[in-house]
Design an enzyme around this catalytic site. Structure first.
Site: not given
Length: 217
Positions: A61-63, A129
């Site tokens: 999804q994101d880092p 996020n």
């Protein structure tokens, strides 16, 4: 990125001038605060795994948003950093499925053709996020579409509800989609344990005449 095999094909999927917007976004956010991963590693997944080498896509999804964790590859952290809970669970499932991987740096997977792609390529420190919905999703959707258009069969590994939404972008019947619950401690018991994604991916690669991934490297 401009000189990689990805650049022209991704650009063709995006509105005119979108790369310029990404550059402006990066200049702005990196000048205003602490952003992960380091700027030079934002496109690490595409620089490590060339388009002509892609065999498997693992979508995140994101880092990670803690110091020293994010290195531009989904789920991966350097060996000098403790493995976050989701990565611990990925490695436990790998251990149950195939065997023990001693390193929790996943660069060796990327070097073998596993595209470790996050849907969002940057994150503000401490804000999961935090850049969702701002610039990255059209770009990373374009990456998925470029892989989808390959004639060579590819495995897409989609963990959790967010990644599974991207299934709509994988329309080529040559490809295999492996989906399950997310390896997060919150959802790992809803179908991630025992899903055997690593052996399933390798079985498909062998069936389609490709070298399997050495997941234990």
């Amino acid at each position: 990125m401009e000189h990689s095999s990805w650049h022209a094909l991704i650009k063709a999927q995006l509105p005119e001038g979108y790369f310029g917007k990404i550059n402006q976004f990066m200049e702005q956010v990196y000048s205003q605060g602490i952003i992960y991963p380091p700027k030079e590693k934002v496109f690490q997944a595409l620089l490590t795994t060339l388009l002509e080498e892609v065999k498997v896509v693992i979508l995140g999804q994101d880092p990670y948003h803690g110091p020293g964790q994010a290195q531009g590859l989904s789920f991966s952290v350097p060996d000098s950093i403790p493995a976050p809970p989701s990565l611990q669970n990925i490695l436990k499932e790998l251990s149950d499925d195939i065997g023990v991987k001693k390193s929790h740096d996943l660069t060796a997977w990327a070097e073998q053709g596993v595209l470790l792609l996050n849907a969002c390529l940057t994150v503000p420190a401490g804000q999961a996020n935090g850049h969702a919905g701002q610039i990255w999703e059209p770009f990373t959707d374009a990456v998925i579409q470029v892989v989808n258009h390959l004639d060579r069969p590819v495995v897409f590994v989609l963990w959790g509800a967010y990644a599974r939404k991207k299934k709509a972008l994988v329309t080529n019947p040559h490809h295999l989609i492996i989906e399950s619950a997310h390896p997060s401690p919150l959802s790992v018991y809803r179908g991630f344990w025992g899903s055997k994604p690593f052996s399933k991916a390798n079985a498909f690669l062998k069936e389609t005449g490709q070298e399997p991934i050495d997941w234990l490297r």
